[in-house]
Design a protein around this motif. Sequence first.
Motif, short mmCIF file in Angstrom:
data_model
loop_
_atom_site.label_atom_id
_atom_site.label_comp_id
_atom_site.label_asym_id
_atom_site.label_seq_id
_atom_site.Cartn_x
_atom_site.Cartn_y
_atom_site.Cartn_z
N ALA A 282 38.56 11.07 61.30
CA ALA A 282 39.87 11.64 61.61
C ALA A 282 40.26 12.74 60.64
O ALA A 282 41.34 13.32 60.78
CB ALA A 282 40.93 10.55 61.60
N GLY A 283 39.42 13.05 59.67
CA GLY A 283 39.77 14.09 58.70
C GLY A 283 38.57 14.54 57.91
O GLY A 283 37.47 13.97 58.02
N VAL A 284 38.80 15.56 57.08
CA VAL A 284 37.70 16.16 56.31
C VAL A 284 37.16 15.20 55.26
O VAL A 284 35.94 15.07 55.08
CB VAL A 284 38.18 17.47 55.66
N ALA A 285 38.04 14.50 54.55
CA ALA A 285 37.58 13.60 53.49
C ALA A 285 36.67 12.51 54.03
O ALA A 285 35.61 12.22 53.47
CB ALA A 285 38.78 12.99 52.76
N SER A 286 37.07 11.89 55.14
CA SER A 286 36.23 10.84 55.71
C SER A 286 34.93 11.41 56.27
O SER A 286 33.88 10.76 56.21
CB SER A 286 36.99 10.08 56.80
N GLN B 74 33.31 14.02 54.99
CA GLN B 74 32.44 14.27 53.84
C GLN B 74 31.81 12.99 53.34
O GLN B 74 30.64 12.97 52.97
CB GLN B 74 33.24 14.96 52.74
N ALA B 75 32.58 11.90 53.35
CA ALA B 75 32.03 10.60 52.95
C ALA B 75 30.94 10.16 53.93
O ALA B 75 29.89 9.65 53.52
CB ALA B 75 33.14 9.56 52.87
N ALA B 76 31.18 10.36 55.22
CA ALA B 76 30.17 9.99 56.22
C ALA B 76 28.90 10.79 56.06
O ALA B 76 27.79 10.25 56.15
CB ALA B 76 30.75 10.18 57.62
N LEU B 77 29.04 12.08 55.79
CA LEU B 77 27.86 12.94 55.64
C LEU B 77 27.09 12.62 54.36
O LEU B 77 25.87 12.82 54.30
CB LEU B 77 28.29 14.41 55.64
N ALA B 78 27.79 12.14 53.35
CA ALA B 78 27.12 11.76 52.11
C ALA B 78 26.27 10.51 52.30
O ALA B 78 25.29 10.29 51.58
CB ALA B 78 28.14 11.53 51.00
N GLY B 79 26.63 9.68 53.30
CA GLY B 79 25.92 8.42 53.49
C GLY B 79 24.85 8.45 54.55
O GLY B 79 24.04 7.51 54.64
N GLN B 80 24.82 9.51 55.36
CA GLN B 80 23.81 9.57 56.42
C GLN B 80 23.61 11.01 56.86
O GLN B 80 24.50 11.84 56.74
CB GLN B 80 24.24 8.72 57.62
N ASP C 253 36.79 19.77 64.77
CA ASP C 253 38.08 20.33 65.14
C ASP C 253 38.54 21.25 64.01
O ASP C 253 38.32 20.96 62.82
CB ASP C 253 39.09 19.19 65.35
N ILE C 254 39.18 22.36 64.36
CA ILE C 254 39.66 23.30 63.35
C ILE C 254 41.01 22.88 62.78
O ILE C 254 41.19 22.76 61.58
CB ILE C 254 39.76 24.72 63.95
N HIS C 255 41.98 22.65 63.66
CA HIS C 255 43.34 22.37 63.21
C HIS C 255 43.55 20.88 63.00
O HIS C 255 43.65 20.12 63.96
CB HIS C 255 44.34 22.90 64.24
N MET C 256 43.61 20.49 61.72
CA MET C 256 43.87 19.09 61.36
C MET C 256 44.85 19.08 60.20
O MET C 256 44.85 20.01 59.37
CB MET C 256 42.57 18.38 60.98
N PRO C 257 45.69 18.06 60.11
CA PRO C 257 46.62 17.98 58.97
C PRO C 257 45.83 17.81 57.67
O PRO C 257 44.71 17.30 57.66
CB PRO C 257 47.47 16.75 59.29
N GLY C 258 46.44 18.24 56.57
CA GLY C 258 45.72 18.21 55.31
C GLY C 258 44.68 19.32 55.29
O GLY C 258 44.97 20.46 55.64
N ASP C 259 43.47 19.00 54.89
CA ASP C 259 42.41 20.00 54.89
C ASP C 259 42.02 20.33 56.33
O ASP C 259 41.79 19.44 57.15
CB ASP C 259 41.17 19.48 54.16
N SER C 260 41.93 21.62 56.64
CA SER C 260 41.53 22.02 57.98
C SER C 260 40.02 21.89 58.13
O SER C 260 39.28 21.72 57.14
CB SER C 260 41.95 23.46 58.26
N LEU D 203 38.08 24.19 58.53
CA LEU D 203 37.43 25.29 57.82
C LEU D 203 36.90 24.84 56.46
O LEU D 203 35.88 25.34 55.98
CB LEU D 203 38.41 26.45 57.64
N VAL D 204 37.60 23.89 55.83
CA VAL D 204 37.15 23.38 54.53
C VAL D 204 35.78 22.72 54.67
O VAL D 204 34.87 22.96 53.88
CB VAL D 204 38.18 22.38 53.96
N LEU D 205 35.65 21.88 55.70
CA LEU D 205 34.36 21.22 55.91
C LEU D 205 33.29 22.23 56.33
O LEU D 205 32.14 22.14 55.88
CB LEU D 205 34.51 20.14 56.98
#
Length: 259
Positions: A34-38, A40-46, A54-61, A63-65
């Motif tokens: 549901a967001g960039v932080a989660s 990034q955690a998912a990509l670090a594990g697999q 999705d581009i427009h998300m609350p918090g980090d967009s 584009l950050v990812l």
Amino acid sequence: MIRALIVDDEEPGRVNLRYALSEHPGWNVVQECAGVASAQAALAGQAVEVVFLDIHMPGDSGLVLARALAAMPEPPIVIFVTAHERFALEAFEVHALDYLLKPVNDARLGAALARAAAMLDLRQRPVYGAALRAWADDEQASRGGAAPAFWQQLTVRSVGTIECVQLADVDWIEASGNYVNLHLAGRSVMHRLALSRLLPHLDPASFLRVHRSAVARIDQAARLDVAGDGVYQLTLRRGARLPVSERHVEAVRAAMDAR
């Protein structure tokens, strides 16, 4: 199986895309975030091969990812899922990046999946990374209020492949409707971009428009001849002969004299 990650802050969007992907054999959604932080955690594990972002998300967009993925030596293929305005969609097309408009159209999804699978089959991820980085650099500059630097390369996509063509290797550029034909030493490459859209991104110290349908690299200009009454012709170092419009002839002469 192609492993995919869906990143979208809206649950209906994630669910709809997961169901749409389930209709395509060979694709496996390994996780939804549901967001960039989660994400990034998912990509670090697999490891995943494709990220639906999705581009427009609350918090980090998104584009950050995307910028973080662009920094990887072999990033996953990113398919942007967005309701972005037209100018942003053109930016994706210029850099040969795929996108899906919300609500997702089944036919366009199928085409995007086919292109992603072809790039993976042909081991295109390193060159795709260069295209993603070029897009991310342009986006970062424009969002910071700065004018993007003149382009140094063009990302050209054909069936299943991406090629990064260095503009320093291009002798001249020919307009062909909504395409341009990039003429290099010994070959030419068609790119889906109108000349009028390309011109603002070419360094005027390196490229000069000589005709409504032609742009020449200045250091390739060898000789300017009068071919008739008000008719001029520019010969390039590798032998190509380009028409020169009367309105551009003085600029061509000045550029050649200034070298």
